[in-house]
Design a protein around this motif. Structure first.
Motif, PDB file in Angstrom:
ATOM      1  N   ALA A 186       2.419   1.015 -11.282  1.00 35.56           N
ATOM      2  CA  ALA A 186       1.615   0.912 -10.060  1.00 35.56           C
ATOM      3  C   ALA A 186       0.542  -0.161 -10.198  1.00 35.56           C
ATOM      4  N   THR A 200      10.299   5.459  -3.460  1.00 37.32           N
ATOM      5  CA  THR A 200       9.672   4.137  -3.525  1.00 37.32           C
ATOM      6  C   THR A 200      10.723   3.040  -3.633  1.00 37.32           C
ATOM      7  N   LYS A 249       0.836  -1.204   0.000  1.00 39.14           N
ATOM      8  CA  LYS A 249       0.000   0.000   0.000  1.00 39.14           C
ATOM      9  C   LYS A 249       0.873   1.257   0.000  1.00 39.14           C
ATOM     10  N   LEU A 250       1.936   1.244   0.796  1.00 42.98           N
ATOM     11  CA  LEU A 250       2.836   2.391   0.857  1.00 42.98           C
ATOM     12  C   LEU A 250       3.500   2.633  -0.490  1.00 42.98           C
ATOM     13  N   GLY A 296       0.572  -3.482  -7.850  1.00 47.68           N
ATOM     14  CA  GLY A 296      -0.605  -3.698  -7.017  1.00 47.68           C
ATOM     15  C   GLY A 296      -1.233  -5.058  -7.255  1.00 47.68           C
ATOM     16  N   GLY A 352       8.620  11.215  -4.624  1.00 50.09           N
ATOM     17  CA  GLY A 352       8.009  10.023  -5.190  1.00 50.09           C
ATOM     18  C   GLY A 352       8.992   8.923  -5.518  1.00 50.09           C
ATOM     19  N   LEU A 380       2.411   1.874  -3.501  1.00 55.47           N
ATOM     20  CA  LEU A 380       1.472   2.389  -4.490  1.00 55.47           C
ATOM     21  C   LEU A 380       1.165   3.866  -4.260  1.00 55.47           C
ATOM     22  N   CYS A 381       1.042   4.273  -3.009  1.00 50.08           N
ATOM     23  CA  CYS A 381       0.766   5.683  -2.705  1.00 50.08           C
ATOM     24  C   CYS A 381       1.920   6.583  -3.132  1.00 50.08           C
ATOM     25  N   VAL A 382       3.149   6.159  -2.858  1.00 49.91           N
ATOM     26  CA  VAL A 382       4.306   7.002  -3.177  1.00 49.91           C
ATOM     27  C   VAL A 382       4.542   7.045  -4.687  1.00 49.91           C
ATOM     28  N   GLY A 393       2.192   6.941  -6.877  1.00 48.27           N
ATOM     29  CA  GLY A 393       1.173   7.866  -7.359  1.00 48.27           C
ATOM     30  C   GLY A 393       1.594   9.320  -7.219  1.00 48.27           C
ATOM     31  N   LEU A 394       2.223   9.657  -6.094  1.00 47.41           N
ATOM     32  CA  LEU A 394       2.750  11.010  -5.901  1.00 47.41           C
ATOM     33  C   LEU A 394       3.791  11.332  -6.968  1.00 47.41           C
TER      34      LEU A 394
END
Length: 386
Positions: free
Chosen positions: A171, A108, A70-71, A175, A105, A73-75, A77-78
């Motif tokens: 991503a 990651t 989860k971490l 995921g 970003g 994928l969020c980073v 995305g940023l």
């Protein structure tokens, strides 16, 4: 740990870390398009590295606290949003803010590398980390020629547009395929960040390995920020495509990562560390053997690029191996501190390199570059064999 996961992580690291390095061969075109002065041109590279350091200290430690997939994928995305922002930039302030967020970003990769170490058994951890780091190194090396080739046929804006699109696709793949990994640390975020100071104070291996890599990576960043300016200058008159071919030669240095991982697994880290520092210093010496602008001089510059990359990447993996055996519960924090230290040095190296080249040409820039691994070697000589 399945071999396909190793190579997926290696590919992901290569694609993500490349975002930090697209600007290096494009310092001239980007600064000219945005209206930056020659002395300030280094900010094009430095801002991304500053953002990367901030992410290493504020985001990467979350790998010890938050579910890793989860971490990641969020980073990512940023980073994708920041890349699109850079592609649309028309003013210096816009690009520099986007570059800062691109750096955030890009951390990651420093979540994925400890993640790979968690999945790998102890006996082969150095080899697995080395293989994943190979992807990271190839990404660093290919980023420069890819950026130059794309710019030579279109514009630097397209480089960031293509990379932003690639991050979205990546991503989705990660995921879908990566296994979940939930850390066992039960402290809060504030306590997690507060523990960073304690780790620095109590972990001599961290302080040593971060210091060594800081000097080497500072030299690395200085070299790759200033050589495109040298090659495009009156001595060599290379086009963006010619600079891209030069940068492509540096990919050969990526073979150091898996070699260093295997060496570390066999317990030969000390000798390999000294060799990495010597090789990095020798690289700068080679650039002064022949007359600037000659074919021999260009060949020696290519050789220097390969040797410098080999030394810096080899020492990086040796540091990873030394830190990742200390404890799984704070592996991400150790990695964040390790990377933050030497990427801060890299940001300084890029800025100093651009300034030194504007003031004293390659003679001054390369002199500073040579001094950095020599200082690392002197510091290494004081390390206790125990």
């Amino acid at each position: 740990m399945s071999s396909w996961i190793t190579w997926l992580l290696a590919t992901a690291c290569g694609l993500i870390v490349a975002n930090l390095y697209y600007a290096q061969p494009l310092v001239g075109p980007i600064s000219a398009a945005l209206g930056l002065s020659p002395e300030a041109a280094g900010l094009v590279v430095t801002m991304a590295q500053v953002g990367y350091v901030a992410g290493l200290l504020l985001i990467v430690p979350l790998g010890d606290l938050v579910e890793n997939r989860k971490l990641v994928l969020c980073v990512i995305g940023l980073g994708a949003l920041a890349l699109f922002g850079a592609a649309l930039s028309t003013r210096p302030s816009q690009f520099l803010v986007a570059a800062l967020l691109i750096g955030l970003g890009s951390v990651t990769v420093q979540i994925l590398i400890p993640y790979a170490a968690h999945l790998a058994p102890e006996a082969t951890r150095g080899r697995v980390v080395g293989n994943v780091t190979t992807g990271l190194m190839i990404g660093i090396m290919l980023a420069r020629p890819a950026a130059s080739f794309i710019t030579s046929v279109s514009s630097w804006h397209v480089v960031y547009l293509v990379s932003g699109t690639a991050m979205i696709v990546l991503a989705l793949v990660l995921g879908w395929t990566l296994p979940r990994r939930l850390p066992t640390t039960d402290v809060g975020y504030r306590a997690l960040l507060a523990s960073l100071g304690h780790l620095i104070a109590t972990t001599s291996v961290l302080r040593r390995r971060a210091l060594y890599q800081a000097f080497l990576f500072g030299a690395f960043s200085l070299f790759w920020t200033t050589t495109p300016l040298l090659l495009a200058g009156p001595e060599f008159h290379l086009s963006q495509r010619g600079i891209a071919w030069f940068a492509l030669a540096g990919v050969a240095g990526a073979v150091a990562a898996p070699v260093a991982g295997r060496v570390a697994d066999r317990g030969w880290s000390r000798a390999a560390t000294g060799a990495a520092m010597l090789i990095s210093a020798l690289a700068f010496v080679l650039t002064h053997i022949a007359h600037a602008g000659s074919t021999t001089s260009l060949a020696l510059l290519v050789t220097a690029a390969i040797l410098l990359d080999f030394g810096v990447q080899g020492n990086l993996v040796l540091g990873y191996r030394a830190l990742f055996v200390l404890g799984a519960e704070y592996r991400s924090r150790l990695n964040g501190l390790y990377m933050a230290t030497f990427f801060m040095a890299g940001a300084i190296g890029s800025g100093v390199g651009a300034w030194a080249y504007a003031r004293g040409g390659w003679a001054l820039a390369s002199g500073i570059g040579f001094a950095l691994p020599v200082i690392a070697l002197i510091s290494f000589a004081t390390e206790s064999r125990k």
